[in-house]
Design a protein around this motif. Structure first.
Motif, PDB file in Angstrom:
ATOM      1  N   ARG A 192     102.527 -97.489  66.337  1.00  0.00           N
ATOM      2  CA  ARG A 192     102.344 -97.830  64.571  1.00  0.00           C
ATOM      3  C   ARG A 192     103.649 -98.834  64.255  1.00  0.00           C
ATOM      4  N   LEU A 193     104.869 -99.096  64.460  1.00  0.00           N
ATOM      5  CA  LEU A 193     105.642 -99.415  64.225  1.00  0.00           C
ATOM      6  C   LEU A 193     106.117-100.854  65.132  1.00  0.00           C
ATOM      7  N   HIS A 194     105.132-100.776  66.161  1.00  0.00           N
ATOM      8  CA  HIS A 194     105.686-102.125  66.772  1.00  0.00           C
ATOM      9  C   HIS A 194     105.130-103.355  66.128  1.00  0.00           C
ATOM     10  N   SER A 195     105.515-103.839  65.035  1.00  0.00           N
ATOM     11  CA  SER A 195     105.572-105.158  64.574  1.00  0.00           C
ATOM     12  C   SER A 195     107.114-106.008  64.215  1.00  0.00           C
ATOM     13  N   ASP A 248     105.820 -91.100  57.768  1.00  0.00           N
ATOM     14  CA  ASP A 248     104.584 -90.596  58.383  1.00  0.00           C
ATOM     15  C   ASP A 248     105.331 -90.568  59.886  1.00  0.00           C
ATOM     16  N   ALA A 249     106.138 -91.869  60.664  1.00  0.00           N
ATOM     17  CA  ALA A 249     105.852 -92.084  61.185  1.00  0.00           C
ATOM     18  C   ALA A 249     106.957 -90.452  61.711  1.00  0.00           C
ATOM     19  N   ASP A 282     105.731 -95.631  55.976  1.00  0.00           N
ATOM     20  CA  ASP A 282     104.898 -96.392  57.712  1.00  0.00           C
ATOM     21  C   ASP A 282     106.563 -94.931  58.471  1.00  0.00           C
ATOM     22  N   ARG A 311     104.870 -87.151  61.303  1.00  0.00           N
ATOM     23  CA  ARG A 311     104.368 -87.699  62.664  1.00  0.00           C
ATOM     24  C   ARG A 311     104.786 -86.894  63.513  1.00  0.00           C
ATOM     25  N   ASP A 329     106.594 -94.748  68.111  1.00  0.00           N
ATOM     26  CA  ASP A 329     105.118 -94.772  67.928  1.00  0.00           C
ATOM     27  C   ASP A 329     104.705 -96.542  67.730  1.00  0.00           C
TER      28      ASP A 329
END
Length: 315
Positions: free
Chosen positions: A59-62, A303-304, A300, A307, A57
């Motif tokens: 969006r989780l690349h932080s 949600d991931a 988060d 998805r 995901d």
């Protein structure tokens, strides 16, 4: 020389050890096997899911999830280092582990435990920078910095592990029966013929330094985070930040609490049986709980996961 607990005062050139594990008959061993297997399977499934989710995901690349993925990897290795051998011993009458196998288990056990302590501290610092200095965050916690931090933690864990393992296995042993289900420092030191005062002092100093320093980082970071959150006007923002930080504080409390009892507070565990129970907690229960804590309390991640499930359902 004080009498050895097995009544054997002679030094033995050992080729193998015997992991005595838990007391009890066949029914008790079967029950423990079932418990260990359930904890291990949930730990494997949960941590693998976290690693896959964060990897796939975007969006989780932080930085926060980069550290969380490494935490899941450590927990996966941590439990896999202990559980398979323990499960085999529950079904075996010999319960033998080679001298080299015991030293290897202790080495990686100490390395991963130390690395996890450092990682939990930097995860608190990451939240501190993100919440208290958001403009500096992209520079302070850029990918190269995060990668170097994690590499440094593994190196620090490896250094501590080399010291602990070499100090322990340079001692002469008077018995091969380890009153535990894993090769840990405390039960191994009980088997030696020599004076272990220096070894215990080294263990206490190193573990105490690691625990105190990383705990200070966590406490100071969350002290500033709490003050910053309380100054915020939006209640929804406060709740979201407290929820995210609460997950990490729960994990930190579980890990540091059990490690402190075992390694940094001599005499806290009154018997080896109690020590075994505490060891089960931080070798299997905590690795099982960590992904559950982060997934259940983190929107988060939920949600991931949703998805990912929807994507594969559609396919």
């Amino acid at each position: 020389m004080q009498p050895h607990r097995n009544g054997n005062l002679s030094e033995m050139p050992l080729q193998e050890f015997v992991l005595e594990g838990f007391e009890g008959g066949l029914q008790t061993q079967a029950l423990l096997f079932t418990l260990f297997l359930a904890l291990y399977m949930v730990a494997i499934l949960g941590n693998l899911t976290m690693i896959v989710l964060i990897t796939l995901d975007a969006r989780l690349h932080s930085p926060m999830y980069f550290f969380l993925k490494n935490l899941s990897f450590l927990d996966l290795c941590y439990s896999s280092l202990i559980a398979p051998k323990a499960l085999a011993n529950f079904l075996s009458s010999s319960k033998v582990i080679t001298f080299a196998g015991c030293a290897t288990q202790l080495f990686f056990f100490a390395m991963m435990g130390t690395t996890e302590a450092f990682l939990l501290a930097v995860m608190a610092y990451d939240r501190f920078v993100a919440i208290c200095s958001p403009l500096r965050y992209p520079i302070s916690m850029r990918p190269s910095v995060c990668a170097r931090l994690v590499l440094g933690f593994y190196c620090g864990g490896c250094l501590n592990s080399i010291l602990q393992t070499s100090f322990t296995f340079s001692l002469p042993f008077c018995s091969s029966n380890i009153d535990h289900f894993l090769c840990d420092l405390t039960p191994l030191l009980q088997l030696t013929c020599a004076n272990t005062a220096i070894n215990k002092l080294v263990m206490f100093c190193i573990c105490g330094l690691i625990i105190v320093s990383t705990t200070l980082v966590v406490l100071v970071s969350y002290g500033y985070i709490t003050m910053t959150i309380l100054k915020m006007g939006l209640v929804a923002g406060r709740l979201k930040l407290f929820s995210t930080c609460g997950s990490h504080m729960t994990v930190v409390s579980l890990f540091y609490g059990t490690v402190f009892v075992i390694y940094a507070q001599p005499g806290a565990v009154e018997s080896m049986e109690q020590g075994k129970v505490v060891s089960v907690f931080y070798t299997l229960v905590i690795p099982m709980l960590n992904p559950l804590i982060y997934s259940l309390r983190n929107k988060d991640v939920k949600d991931a996961l949703q998805r990912l499930i929807q994507k594969h359902t559609a396919i």
